[in-house]
Design a protein around this motif. Structure first.
Motif, PDB file in Angstrom:
ATOM      1  N   VAL A 201       0.918  -1.308   0.103  1.00 41.63           N
ATOM      2  CA  VAL A 201       0.075   0.015   0.030  1.00 41.63           C
ATOM      3  C   VAL A 201       0.819   1.289  -0.084  1.00 41.63           C
ATOM      4  O   VAL A 201       0.756   2.085  -0.898  1.00 41.63           O
ATOM      5  N   SER A 202       1.761   1.345   0.903  1.00 43.70           N
ATOM      6  CA  SER A 202       2.623   2.639   0.866  1.00 43.70           C
ATOM      7  C   SER A 202       3.659   2.517  -0.064  1.00 43.70           C
ATOM      8  O   SER A 202       3.833   3.609  -0.689  1.00 43.70           O
ATOM      9  N   GLY A 203       4.177   1.435  -0.310  1.00 43.90           N
ATOM     10  CA  GLY A 203       5.321   1.532  -1.482  1.00 43.90           C
ATOM     11  C   GLY A 203       4.659   1.867  -2.803  1.00 43.90           C
ATOM     12  O   GLY A 203       5.510   2.466  -3.576  1.00 43.90           O
ATOM     13  N   SER A 204       3.413   1.560  -3.053  1.00 46.24           N
ATOM     14  CA  SER A 204       2.962   1.821  -4.392  1.00 46.24           C
ATOM     15  C   SER A 204       2.601   3.458  -4.332  1.00 46.24           C
ATOM     16  O   SER A 204       2.371   3.879  -5.578  1.00 46.24           O
ATOM     17  N   LEU A 205       2.882   4.212  -3.476  1.00 46.98           N
ATOM     18  CA  LEU A 205       2.589   5.721  -3.733  1.00 46.98           C
ATOM     19  C   LEU A 205       4.031   6.465  -3.967  1.00 46.98           C
ATOM     20  O   LEU A 205       3.681   7.814  -4.474  1.00 46.98           O
ATOM     21  N   PHE A 206       4.932   5.966  -4.122  1.00 49.69           N
ATOM     22  CA  PHE A 206       6.110   6.482  -4.392  1.00 49.69           C
ATOM     23  C   PHE A 206       6.265   6.701  -5.974  1.00 49.69           C
ATOM     24  O   PHE A 206       5.965   5.874  -6.919  1.00 49.69           O
TER      25      PHE A 206
END
Length: 509
Positions: A201-206
């Motif tokens: 989830v967080s990694g996909s935001l970069f």
């Protein structure tokens, strides 16, 4: 989880995230645990129902499939109609809050045995969404959200769209059979099923950068992001989706990102002229006293000091000239004409030197270069190397040096291949010479603290140990270890398992 530590005056920030869902690659199904991805021991644990997934422990098996009771296990035989299954156990794994991702696809009809890995992962994402909304123990009607599981669906070919719809129908039937509910899905929600192999989830935001300031790597299911340099407040924090400066020319990076992610990269490295892209695929100037690069691309500098790059008549990108403070001696020598006399339009055709404007027969140079590179590459195809092969490779390297720019990647790869050949036949002194030559070029294409340099330094350590040069081996190992620490922190020996043994070998010399 967020971790920060201080290295000298620099604060390094690392973020660790466990994947939302995942699927093991087919090539690793028989050798690695399907839950934690560790190599499996001799006494593997099988799924008690379908016996297809294997696990390194009972704990991993239960976290992947949930607890299956004896009565339920009996109902999951191959002769059972999957549509009549009574699913009474929780889809949450018993010892954690993790979703039991294998639970819904079991029952003697294991999805991963017949469906592509990315389709299975899409099914797991849909099942995870269902479980989050499902009333406990009750049949219900579920109108699914648009999960957008196909990346840029509208840009796919008709054949790919049809394939996605077929898989969507298969997944719908499988899920209906498992949950025994009146599942209702909108057309958009299941027609899009193509995803990556894991979802963070967080990694996909970069965002992407071809020269990232964050390094991404995996520890089992955990996705770790670690800053590799000091990042000023307000500056973007970016990782690489694959292509990086030094690894690929700007034209190749743009093509790769467009084909795989459907965008034109406008990161700093794709917006400003840089040394690596100028020299990577270049040839040397015919004038012996000129270090200028000759490219296959055409460069047109406008009066506004923007450089338009085209290759083979096709537009590639528009670059700005770097600030004077960023132009070092190497870059000035390589592209003097482009960098000087700003405010004046200038065109440098392919095959012409970017410094003194001298020209070569580019098609002839390319043909000769490919021939010599092929001769050198033959060294990789032979297990046993004779003197003739190495002699011919050295002659080709000599010719390549007359053609290719001293900082070109073709030359770095040729030096590395010959270094490995000499190491294989036991001539470690010549192996050292060519390995060091390769590293010197790569430091121009990347930067001295890039992880690629560290991997090449490890090769050099092995050669130095073979020579019995303990002092040089220790110094080179320390240099590589310092770079790896920037990228992996305290996880160096977990990710690079050989580092512990190599460090001991260096100390023992």
């Amino acid at each position: 989880m967020k971790v920060s530590m201080k290295l000298g005056h620099q604060t390094v920030i690392a973020r660790i995230e466990i994947c939302l869902l995942q699927i093991i690659m087919k090539s690793s199904r028989e050798t690695h645990c399907h839950f934690c991805f560790s190599e499996t021991p001799a006494d593997v644990v099988f799924c008690p129902s379908c016996t297809i997934p294997i696990y390194c422990s009972k704990r991993c098996q239960e976290q992947s499939a949930g607890h299956i009771s004896r009565d339920e296990d009996t109902n999951l035989g191959y002769s059972t109609n999957v549509a009549n299954l009574s699913i009474t156990s929780s889809c949450k794994s018993p010892r954690s809050k993790l979703f039991a991702e294998h639970r819904h696809e079991c029952g003697g009809a294991h999805w991963a045995a017949v469906l592509p890995a990315d389709v299975v992962l899409a099914g797991r994402i849909i099942a995870h969404s269902i479980v989050k909304r499902m009333p406990s123990g009750k049949s219900f009607a579920f109108s699914g959200p648009n999960l957008d599981l196909v990346h840029h669906y509208d840009q796919h070919s008709p054949a790919n769209k049809l394939e996605s719809h077929i898989y969507a129908i298969v997944l719908l039937l499988c899920l209906q059979n498992h949950y025994r509910s009146d599942l209702l899905w909108t057309e958009d929600s299941l027609s899009q099923v193509r995803v990556a192999q894991a979802l963070y989830v967080s990694g996909s935001l970069f965002n992407h950068s071809c020269q990232p300031n964050v390094h991404a790597y995996f520890l089992s299911r955990a996705f770790v992001l670690r800053t590799t340099e000091f990042i000023k407040s307000g500056s973007p924090v970016e990782l690489s989706y694959g292509p990086q400066v030094g690894e690929m020319h700007i034209s190749e990076r743009q093509k790769s990102l467009q084909e795989n992610y459907y965008f034109s990269c406008q990161c700093s490295s794709c917006s400003e002229l840089n040394l690596s892209d100028l020299v990577m695929n270049s040839f040397c100037c015919p004038q012996s006293n000129c270090l200028g690069a000759i490219s296959e691309s055409t460069y047109y500098r406008s009066k506004e000091n923007f450089v338009n790059v085209s290759l083979g008549g096709s537009y590639v990108c528009k670059l700005s000239l770097p600030d004077v403070s960023k132009v070092d001696m190497d870059m000035e020598n390589v592209a003097k004409s482009l960098l000087q006399n700003s405010g004046v339009s200038l065109n440098i055709d392919h095959g012409c030197c970017m410094s003194c404007r001298s020209c070569i027969d580019l098609s002839s140079a390319l043909a000769t270069s490919h021939r010599e590179e092929s001769t050198i590459d033959r060294l990789k195809k032979h297990t046993f190397l004779d003197k003739t092969l190495i002699t011919e490779a050295l002659q080709s390297l000599k010719q390549l040096k007359k053609l290719r720019h001293p900082y070109s990647k073709a030359l770095a790869q040729a030096e590395d291949t010959i270094a490995e050949a000499f190491a294989k036949v036991g001539d470690q002194e010549l192996a050292r010479k060519h390995c060091e030559a390769s590293i010197q070029i790569l430091e121009k294409l990347y930067h001295p603290k890039h992880i690629i340099i560290a991997h090449e330094l490890i090769k050099l350590v092995s050669i130095l140990l073979s020579l019995g040069d303990g002092a040089s081996a220790a110094a080179t190992f320390a240099q590589a270890e310092a770079i790896f620490s920037l990228y992996y922190g305290s996880h160096v020996e977990k990710v690079l398992t050989y580092m512990g043994a190599l460090k001991k070998a260096v100390i023992d010399v």
